[in-house]
Design an enzyme around this catalytic site. Structure first.
Site, mmCIF file in Angstrom:
data_model
loop_
_atom_site.group_PDB
_atom_site.id
_atom_site.type_symbol
_atom_site.label_atom_id
_atom_site.label_comp_id
_atom_site.label_asym_id
_atom_site.label_seq_id
_atom_site.Cartn_x
_atom_site.Cartn_y
_atom_site.Cartn_z
ATOM 1 N N ASP A 195 -42.176 5.097 17.042
ATOM 2 C CA ASP A 195 -41.835 4.588 18.377
ATOM 3 C C ASP A 195 -42.656 3.342 18.688
ATOM 4 O OD1 ASP A 195 -40.221 6.807 18.680
ATOM 5 O OD2 ASP A 195 -41.758 7.961 19.748
HETATM 6 N N1 URA Z 1 -42.893 11.537 16.784
HETATM 7 C C1 URA Z 1 -42.774 10.831 17.932
HETATM 8 O O1 URA Z 1 -42.541 11.387 18.984
HETATM 9 N N2 URA Z 1 -42.899 9.494 17.857
HETATM 10 C C2 URA Z 1 -43.176 8.821 16.721
HETATM 11 O O2 URA Z 1 -43.297 7.604 16.726
HETATM 12 C C3 URA Z 1 -43.306 9.573 15.541
HETATM 13 C C4 URA Z 1 -43.166 10.932 15.596
#
Ligand code: URA
Length: 236
Positions: free
Chosen positions: A108
């Site tokens: 993310d």
């Molecule tokens: N899980 C999440 O919620 N975000 C990420 O970036 C990776 C794993």
């Protein structure tokens, strides 16, 4: 045992292996200047095995070498090839033919840490395919301390909002009251944040430390990257 040979399009083979632009490659192919194993071809989509002998005029074209990088993704950078409003992971990688690269397992925008980038689709498939159950380890900071009951539910598997299949068991290592290392073997959308949301908690910081046995190189500052070593590539 049968071995599967990697096959790609001849236009991709030549553009990955030479300095010719895509349109130059199309032109030389259409002009009949390319031979695969002695046979002249004129279609850019002709499949070619990576161990074929490819000639452009009288020069042999060496097969393109796949490339593999690890990058320490900073917060604020998106895991995409192109984005209209943010810097992308690929923007941080300054190599020729950057467009041929892709990300093996996204993070993310507000998650930092280990991202793998390659142009080898079979290699990245071994990391991202759900059936491979590749381990991903995250350092997680939570808004609230993690209770023992919450930890037990992570281990047992829990239902994420809007889904009907429980998560696979996750392994935790407590680092402090509200910080932990979490290892998961899936890569569902926003998985870690949704797991803690399902427990009534909230992730305030998330950093990926490792994928399988491959750990983020501590010498890489946020935004920095390096090619993988042969023994690191061989891990997947
Ligand atoms: N899980 C999440 O919620 N975000 C990420 O970036 C990776 C794993």
């Amino acid at each position: 045992m049968t071995s599967v040979k990697a096959v790609i399009r001849i236009d991709r083979f030549i553009s990955n292996a030479t300095a010719l632009s895509r349109s130059q490659v199309q032109r030389v192919i259409r002009a009949g200047r390319v031979r695969i194993d002695g046979v002249q071809i004129k279609k850019a989509s002709t499949p070619v095995s990576l161990d074929a002998e490819v000639y452009l005029d009288e020069s042999m074209v060496a097969p393109p070498m796949p490339r593999y990088f690890m990058l320490n993704k900073p917060i604020g950078v998106v895991s995409a090839s192109h984005d209209p409003s943010h810097r992308t992971v690929l923007d941080l990688i300054d190599v020729p033919r950057r467009d041929a690269l892709h990300i093996a397992g996204r993070l993310d925008i507000d998650t930092s840490g280990l991202v793998l980038v390659t142009d080898d689709g079979q290699w990245s498939h071994r990391i991202t395919a759900p059936s491979k159950r590749c381990r991903k380890c995250y350092r997680v900071a939570l808004a609230e301390p993690l209770g023992d009951q919450q930890a037990t539910r992570l281990d047992a598997g829990l239902l994420l909002r809007g889904e009907s299949k429980p998560t696979r068991p996750a392994v935790i290592e407590r680092l402090s009251e509200s910080e932990l290392r979490l290892t998961v073997t899936e890569g569902r959308y926003h998985q870690v944040k949704r797991m803690f949301a399902a427990l009534g908690n909230h992730v305030v910081a998330l950093h990926r430390e490792s994928i399988g046995e491959l750990h983020l190189d501590h010498s890489l500052e946020p935004g920095a990257y390096r090619p993988l070593l042969p023994q690191e590539i061989a891990l997947f």
